[in-house]
Design a protein around this motif. Structure first.
Motif, mmCIF file in Angstrom:
data_model
loop_
_atom_site.group_PDB
_atom_site.id
_atom_site.type_symbol
_atom_site.label_atom_id
_atom_site.label_comp_id
_atom_site.label_asym_id
_atom_site.label_seq_id
_atom_site.Cartn_x
_atom_site.Cartn_y
_atom_site.Cartn_z
ATOM 1 N N ASN A 2 0.845 -1.187 0.000
ATOM 2 C CA ASN A 2 0.000 0.000 0.000
ATOM 3 C C ASN A 2 0.889 1.250 0.000
ATOM 4 O O ASN A 2 1.523 1.580 0.983
ATOM 5 C CB ASN A 2 -0.896 -0.026 1.247
ATOM 6 C CG ASN A 2 -1.938 1.059 1.200
ATOM 7 O OD1 ASN A 2 -1.729 2.073 0.530
ATOM 8 N ND2 ASN A 2 -3.038 0.850 1.893
ATOM 9 N N GLN A 3 0.931 1.942 -1.138
ATOM 10 C CA GLN A 3 1.863 3.069 -1.317
ATOM 11 C C GLN A 3 1.471 4.304 -0.509
ATOM 12 O O GLN A 3 2.309 5.158 -0.247
ATOM 13 C CB GLN A 3 1.904 3.492 -2.797
ATOM 14 C CG GLN A 3 2.281 2.384 -3.745
ATOM 15 C CD GLN A 3 3.770 2.124 -3.777
ATOM 16 O OE1 GLN A 3 4.522 2.767 -3.051
ATOM 17 N NE2 GLN A 3 4.204 1.171 -4.579
ATOM 18 N N THR A 4 0.187 4.399 -0.125
ATOM 19 C CA THR A 4 -0.238 5.646 0.504
ATOM 20 C C THR A 4 -0.003 5.657 2.018
ATOM 21 O O THR A 4 -0.098 6.691 2.640
ATOM 22 C CB THR A 4 -1.735 5.911 0.236
ATOM 23 O OG1 THR A 4 -2.448 4.775 0.734
ATOM 24 C CG2 THR A 4 -2.027 6.095 -1.232
ATOM 25 N N VAL A 5 0.311 4.494 2.592
ATOM 26 C CA VAL A 5 0.524 4.444 4.039
ATOM 27 C C VAL A 5 1.924 4.939 4.364
ATOM 28 O O VAL A 5 2.887 4.564 3.711
ATOM 29 C CB VAL A 5 0.351 2.989 4.551
ATOM 30 C CG1 VAL A 5 0.611 2.914 6.043
ATOM 31 C CG2 VAL A 5 -1.027 2.474 4.239
ATOM 32 N N LYS A 6 2.019 5.780 5.376
ATOM 33 C CA LYS A 6 3.317 6.338 5.781
ATOM 34 C C LYS A 6 3.931 5.467 6.874
ATOM 35 O O LYS A 6 3.264 5.162 7.861
ATOM 36 C CB LYS A 6 3.066 7.761 6.283
ATOM 37 C CG LYS A 6 4.296 8.488 6.705
ATOM 38 C CD LYS A 6 4.771 9.437 5.636
ATOM 39 C CE LYS A 6 6.160 9.930 5.956
ATOM 40 N NZ LYS A 6 6.937 10.304 4.806
ATOM 41 N N HIS A 7 5.180 5.067 6.686
ATOM 42 C CA HIS A 7 5.890 4.269 7.686
ATOM 43 C C HIS A 7 7.110 5.048 8.182
ATOM 44 O O HIS A 7 7.546 6.000 7.536
ATOM 45 C CB HIS A 7 6.391 2.954 7.072
ATOM 46 C CG HIS A 7 5.343 2.154 6.368
ATOM 47 N ND1 HIS A 7 4.402 1.414 7.045
ATOM 48 C CD2 HIS A 7 5.080 1.984 5.038
ATOM 49 C CE1 HIS A 7 3.613 0.809 6.154
ATOM 50 N NE2 HIS A 7 3.995 1.147 4.939
ATOM 51 N N LEU A 8 7.687 4.619 9.304
ATOM 52 C CA LEU A 8 8.997 5.149 9.714
ATOM 53 C C LEU A 8 9.917 3.950 9.963
ATOM 54 O O LEU A 8 9.880 3.328 11.025
ATOM 55 C CB LEU A 8 8.892 6.024 10.974
ATOM 56 C CG LEU A 8 10.250 6.548 11.505
ATOM 57 C CD1 LEU A 8 10.995 7.371 10.447
ATOM 58 C CD2 LEU A 8 10.068 7.382 12.770
ATOM 59 N N ILE A 9 10.707 3.637 8.946
ATOM 60 C CA ILE A 9 11.615 2.496 9.019
ATOM 61 C C ILE A 9 13.053 2.984 9.109
ATOM 62 O O ILE A 9 13.836 2.517 9.928
ATOM 63 C CB ILE A 9 11.451 1.599 7.757
ATOM 64 C CG1 ILE A 9 9.986 1.194 7.571
ATOM 65 C CG2 ILE A 9 12.386 0.386 7.838
ATOM 66 C CD1 ILE A 9 9.377 0.369 8.697
ATOM 67 N N ASP A 10 13.373 3.959 8.268
ATOM 68 C CA ASP A 10 14.713 4.530 8.213
ATOM 69 C C ASP A 10 14.569 6.023 8.493
ATOM 70 O O ASP A 10 13.564 6.619 8.089
ATOM 71 C CB ASP A 10 15.259 4.295 6.789
ATOM 72 C CG ASP A 10 16.682 4.795 6.635
ATOM 73 O OD1 ASP A 10 17.602 3.971 6.754
ATOM 74 O OD2 ASP A 10 16.879 6.022 6.400
ATOM 75 N N PRO A 11 15.557 6.647 9.156
ATOM 76 C CA PRO A 11 15.418 8.085 9.437
ATOM 77 C C PRO A 11 15.157 8.914 8.183
ATOM 78 O O PRO A 11 14.472 9.940 8.248
ATOM 79 C CB PRO A 11 16.768 8.474 10.048
ATOM 80 C CG PRO A 11 17.391 7.218 10.515
ATOM 81 C CD PRO A 11 16.806 6.089 9.718
#
Ligand code: NCD
Length: 310
Positions: A2-11
């Protein structure tokens, strides 16, 4: 995916503007937490911890509860179907239906990234092996901003296990994007920062000075960021025993350091900061851990898309 979901994996998943917004919102919440006590009502945070944690898991849980949301999760993967051989991808495909946002810690580098590729809800990296730990960096930044007012024009020493310390990697990667920050990297030769990270920093013309003695720079810096030697990442116990006490910060070592120095540490400490340092007003590591709750409240709200309405 899902391209629209925002994640925080890398700074680098966040722009500097996004980082500043989250940190500033965290400070705003810190000033008046009760105002935000229903911001995430009806939302569920899932904590998927495949590796030990105290602060990261509990500060995320505290953050969600303080926002009026609920939490579920596990802190020992041996109690889950992983034990029966379930793949990470399958676990995530199920759990993204149980929570609205997931935080994952995993011993394998890249596991949270993989999870984000299967998840339909935001995934946050709560630390992956010796790789990255972006929410500790947000905790570090809110602390720096709170005490120094701005994240610029600073000399920062990072001391200890710079090779395996994921908090160090994420902090260096992030601070290098801020204005006029110079680094002193204090470590034994065996535990210098990874080559690829050093090359990336040098390619950005960042000022880096590698030293082996704490005494070489402690009096010059604005921030001293101590870290633990990462026992669990060593392949050889003897090597760990040889290096484990490379640095021990004592109160007398701070005698000639700046009066407004900040002594930080992501915690847990083992032996690298003696207890008599705790009473020095420059020691801020417990305040740092506390501020981590507020910046995580800001992060959860941002990723759930409710921060703008606050
Ligand atoms: C750090 C970690 O897990 O990388 N702890 C934390 O999240 N505050 C630091 C460490 O374990 O040394």
């Amino acid at each position: 995916m899902n391209q629209t979901v925002k994640h925080l994996i890398d700074p680098n998943d966040f722009s500097v503007e996004e980082i500043n917004n989250v940190v500033d919102f965290g400070l705003k919440i810190y000033q008046n937490p009760s105002k935000y006590s229903t911001l995430c009502q009806g939302k569920i945070l899932g904590t998927l911890f495949y590796e030990p944690s105290t602060r990261t898991r509990l500060s995320f849980e505290s953050a969600m509860l303080r926002l009026g949301g609920s939490v579920l999760g596990f802190s020992d993967a041996n109690t889950t179907a992983v034990k029966k051989g379930e793949s990470l991808a399958d676990t995530i495909r199920v759990l993204d239906g149980y929570g609205d946002i997931l935080v994952m810690r995993h011993p394998m580098e890249g596991a949270p990234k993989l999870a984000s590729e299967y998840s339909t809800v935001p995934v946050v990296n709560g630390g992956d092996g010796g790789h990255q730990h972006p929410t500790q960096t947000l905790t570090d930044l809110i602390t720096i901003k709170y005490y120094k007012k701005d994240v610029k024009n600073l000399k920062i020493a990072l001391c200890g296990d710079l090779l395996f310390g994921r908090t160090v990697h994420s902090l260096l990667k992030t601070l290098s994007r801020f204005e006029n920050i110079s680094f002193y990297l204090i470590s034994p030769p065996e535990l210098k920062i990874p080559k690829h990270l050093k090359n990336d920093l040098l390619a950005q013309n960042i000022s880096l000075t590698e030293v082996t003695d704490l005494e070489d720079c402690v009096n010059d810096v604005d921030i001293l960021y101590m870290t633990r030697i990462q026992k669990e990442r060593f392949l050889n116990e003897e090597e760990y025993m040889r290096l484990k006490d490379s640095y021990v910060l004592t109160r007398d070592k701070l005698d000639n350091a700046k009066e407004d120095l900040l002594v930080m540490h992501p915690l847990p400490r083992v032996n690298e900061i003696q207890y008599d340092v705790d009473d020095d007003p420059r020691a801020k590591f417990f305040q740092q851990a506390e501020l981590g709750v507020y910046v995580r409240m800001a992060l959860i709200s941002y990723l759930l898309g409710v921060a703008d309405h606050a």
